[in-house]
Scaffold this active site. Sequence first.
Site, PDB file in Angstrom:
ATOM      1  N   ASN A   1       0.816  -1.294   0.144  1.00  0.00           N
ATOM      2  CA  ASN A   1      -0.126   0.221  -0.132  1.00  0.00           C
ATOM      3  C   ASN A   1       0.834   1.137   0.018  1.00  0.00           C
ATOM      4  OD1 ASN A   1      -1.876   1.974   0.303  1.00  0.00           O
ATOM      5  ND2 ASN A   1      -2.273   1.175   2.732  1.00  0.00           N
TER       6      ASN A   1
ATOM      7  N   LYS B   1       0.045   4.289  -0.239  1.00  0.00           N
ATOM      8  CA  LYS B   1      -0.527   5.513   0.261  1.00  0.00           C
ATOM      9  C   LYS B   1      -0.405   6.571  -0.707  1.00  0.00           C
ATOM     10  CE  LYS B   1      -0.150   3.295   4.751  1.00  0.00           C
ATOM     11  NZ  LYS B   1      -0.280   3.647   6.323  1.00  0.00           N
TER      12      LYS B   1
HETATM   13  P1  PGA Z   1       2.565   0.292   7.542  1.00  0.00           P
HETATM   14  O1  PGA Z   1       1.226   0.602   7.101  1.00  0.00           O
HETATM   15  O2  PGA Z   1       3.040  -1.123   6.992  1.00  0.00           O
HETATM   16  O3  PGA Z   1       3.337   1.465   7.308  1.00  0.00           O
HETATM   17  O4  PGA Z   1       2.340   0.053   9.214  1.00  0.00           O
HETATM   18  C1  PGA Z   1       0.297  -0.595   6.862  1.00  0.00           C
HETATM   19  C2  PGA Z   1      -0.949   0.085   6.116  1.00  0.00           C
HETATM   20  O5  PGA Z   1      -1.579   1.082   6.554  1.00  0.00           O
HETATM   21  O6  PGA Z   1      -1.794  -0.690   5.421  1.00  0.00           O
END
Ligand code: PGA
Length: 256
Positions: free
Chosen positions: A11, A13
């Site tokens: 992901n 983001k």
């Molecule tokens: P992270 O995020 O691996 O940066 O903790 C996981 C997510 O938000 O799906």
Amino acid sequence: MSERRPFLAGNWKMNLTVAEAEEYIASLLPRVSGAEGVDVAVCVPFTALAAMVDSTRGSRVQVYAQTMHEATHGAFTGEVSAPMLTELGVHGVVLGHSERRQVFGETDRALAEKLPAALAAGLQPILCVGETEEERERDETERKLRHQVWEGLQDLAPDQVARVAIAYEPIWAIGTGQVATPEQVQEAAAFVRALVGDKVPEAADTVRVLYGGSVKPDNAGELLALPDVDGALVGGASLDAGDFAAMVNAARRAPA
Ligand code: PGA
């Protein structure tokens, strides 16, 4: 026990321009080409979807969106619908990520409509669920998961339920470096699976449950080997193509 294919989803983001995404994918593809039997997805910003669908064509990497609207079209400024995603060749969509729920006010009611809308359009959904730190401290993890899983799945036909992947992502572990312990992850993943089984008994064994929250190359192997964990939704650490490939390859080695 049924065969559940391991599934690693990165992901991104709100990261990577199209130019950066092209560089990333060129580095990722050769590193995961040997990951037989593992499903791999990158969940990318809307702006990079078309380019990533093009650049991953013929590879094992699928392209997912990070959210979508439940309606097919209409007066929803700024939103994107499931048919718009499938038209681009997008394979799936992340629904109900905690950042969407907390920052953008996404509700369980809307998610209950998004899941059938995604499946109707031919998208593979990943439904995210998970408790806050406060809820865990108050011993309300199961109540929260029950609510989110049952609300999210409520408008699906029984034969659609097993097609949803459910990502258990404790909010306190997302982006914090504070990964849940293997015991906590296994307990919650088994509970999510049982919740699916309460709704559709035959789906319990086939539905894929992922873990998300500070997954990194050095903890992925242990988490992916847990009996009820079928993969991971990786945020921060997926932005490094080498690290993400290492986690994909760890999924290949983890016992089924
Ligand atoms: P992270 O995020 O691996 O940066 O903790 C996981 C997510 O938000 O799906």
